[in-house]
Write an enzyme that holds these catalytic residues in place. Structure first.
Site, PDB file in Angstrom:
ATOM      1  N   HIS A 274     -17.638 -55.835 -21.146  1.00  0.00           N
ATOM      2  CA  HIS A 274     -18.016 -56.513 -22.389  1.00  0.00           C
ATOM      3  C   HIS A 274     -16.997 -56.222 -23.495  1.00  0.00           C
ATOM      4  CE1 HIS A 274     -21.672 -57.743 -20.494  1.00  0.00           C
ATOM      5  NE2 HIS A 274     -22.136 -56.505 -20.399  1.00  0.00           N
ATOM      6  N   ASP A 325     -22.601 -60.670 -14.365  1.00  0.00           N
ATOM      7  CA  ASP A 325     -23.498 -59.734 -15.044  1.00  0.00           C
ATOM      8  C   ASP A 325     -24.964 -60.006 -14.747  1.00  0.00           C
ATOM      9  OD1 ASP A 325     -24.517 -57.763 -16.662  1.00  0.00           O
ATOM     10  OD2 ASP A 325     -23.808 -58.611 -18.541  1.00  0.00           O
TER      11      ASP A 325
END
Length: 452
Positions: A274, A325
């Site tokens: 991220h 994810d």
């Protein structure tokens, strides 16, 4: 036939192949013992006995960041409004219901969905270790072993990133949901992780720090040293939320990136996931240390996390990879496209990455982030992992084949994946999974089993 069995020597004839810098027509790829032995260009017609792959063939795609059980949230968490933190409460509800058997069934179906999307290797960020309440299974790695078996039976490779998750936040004890994530201390985590075996050629073992919230600062070095001693990949969720940055400042007077740097977590074998909310100094620390960054644009936008500074990170020296994810969608082509298009929205300028650069993030650089440096390229000696994308679907028909890379990244989707080859064995043929006959039913049934 799972990857534990070697495929017989064979030749694949690629109608069009992406050879890192350009699209080449008529390419023969010879395969033996799961690896490419030769790549021959200028082969206008399929050689006798060759398997024909029509469309554009790329190296297999690498999904560098996955939480397999989050696939059960798709649709459910899109109802109404909320934040990352309200989403997390729904996630805990699914996590509470999983057992080794139900997790195997769910993960096998999810990994089969990945194979159908052209993904040949997944990085599974695994922190669901114990039974509810934190009781260890008789085999302390029963949940991790279920994931390794699921990947084998779905026909894809896996790097199991066994994750240290010890705290509810900066030293606070785990809440009742998180008890099954925690080994108590990093030393206990390392002892359990030591018992994991790679085996069978389809699996590698890495490590992860869940986040600076979940691993106390004094124990970060233990996880980093475990990975360093084994030359294993080390991943970490980093600055996904501004609340994490604020809490880290309050607890330690520094950013999460600074904290990781001070405790030896950053470096070329480390991938920050991220990295959405960074300071200029954070970007420098990550880039100068050679730390990679995995961007997960479809999840970052689904959770309203924000847009990370991917272009600045790469410019400073961080290699970029891509992950799905939470599996709001499983589509690495969409992840690649989204990274460029999100940057366009932020800067109001086009063309931050070429299609070739985005494909490298989805292939070679993603594999390297997972410890598979021998995959992600169509070259002699590499693992024989291939993904073929149709160039004649309603999304991809029309452009010249030499523009296949641009067509794949900016127009195609997972629905356009026609063939997937792993270790020289065809796992997806003409859009059909060869090991799991009915992937939609497998998904529906395994998700229903954990909804309760």
């Amino acid at each position: 036939m799972p990857l534990t069995t070697q495929a017989a020597p064979t030749t694949y004839w690629l109608e069009h192949a992406w050879l890192d810098t350009h699209v080449e027509p008529g390419v023969a790829v010879d395969v033996a013992d799961g690896r490419i032995t030769a790549v021959r260009t200028g082969v206008d017609t399929p050689p006798p006995g060759a398997t024909t792959l029509r469309g554009l063939t790329l190296p297999g795609l690498a999904n560098a960041h996955s939480h397999a059980f989050h696939r059960a949230l798709r649709g459910t968490v899109q109802v109404g409004t909320g934040t990352f933190w309200t989403w997390r409460e729904v996630m805990y509800g699914v996590a509470d219901k999983l057992t080794p058997d139900t997790y195997y069934a769910l993960a096998r179906a999810v990994y089969a969905e990945m194979a159908l999307a052209g993904i040949t290797c997944v990085g599974e960020f695994h922190y669901l270790h114990h039974a509810p309440g934190g009781t260890r299974y008789s085999d302390p790695n029963a949940m991790g072993e279920a994931l390794l078996a699921a990947a084998a039976d779905a026909g894809i490779r896996i790097t199991l990133l066994d994750t240290a998750y010890l705290s509810a936040g900066f030293g606070a004890p785990p809440n009742h949901h998180q008890l099954r994530f925690s080994d108590g201390t990093a030393e206990n985590w390392a002892q359990r992780a030591d018992a994991l075996k790679e085996g069978h050629g389809h699996a590698r073992i890495g490590a992860a720090v869940h986040s600076v919230r979940a691993v106390p600062a004094a124990q970060l070095a233990t996880v980093a040293e475990w990975a360093r001693a084994r030359q294993a990949p080390l991943h970490v969720h980093l600055s996904e939320q501004t609340a994490e940055n604020d809490a880290c400042h309050q607890a330690h007077g520094r950013t999460p990136t600074q904290l990781l740097s001070e405790h030896g977590v950053l470096g070329p074998r480390t991938t920050a996931v991220h990295a959405t909310h960074l300071t200029g100094e954070d970007v420098e620390l990550l880039g100068d240390s050679g730390t990679g960054v995995c961007m997960c644009p479809t999840t970052e936008r689904d959770l309203a996390d924000g847009i990370g500074p991917a272009a600045r990170l790469q410019g400073r020296g961080s290699t970029l990879s891509l992950g799905s994810d939470s599996h709001a969608v499983i589509d690495l082509l969409e992840e690649a496209r989204a990274m460029e298009l999100d940057e366009r929205l932020r800067t109001r300028r086009r063309g931050h990455w070429t299609a070739a650069a985005l494909l490298r993030a989805a292939t070679a650089d993603g594999h390297a982030a997972l410890g598979w440096e021998d995959a992600g390229a169509l070259r002699a000696g590499a693992l024989a992992d291939l993904t073929t994308i149709a160039l004649d679907s309603v999304r991809t028909a029309g452009p010249l084949p030499r523009l296949g890379a641009e067509t794949a990244v900016f127009a195609a989707s997972a629905a356009d994946v026609r063939h997937t080859v792993v270790g020289g064995r065809q796992i997806v043929r003409d859009g059909v999974h060869t090991l799991l006959a009915d992937v939609p039913t497998a998904l529906a049934e395994s998700i229903a089993a954990v909804r309760g």
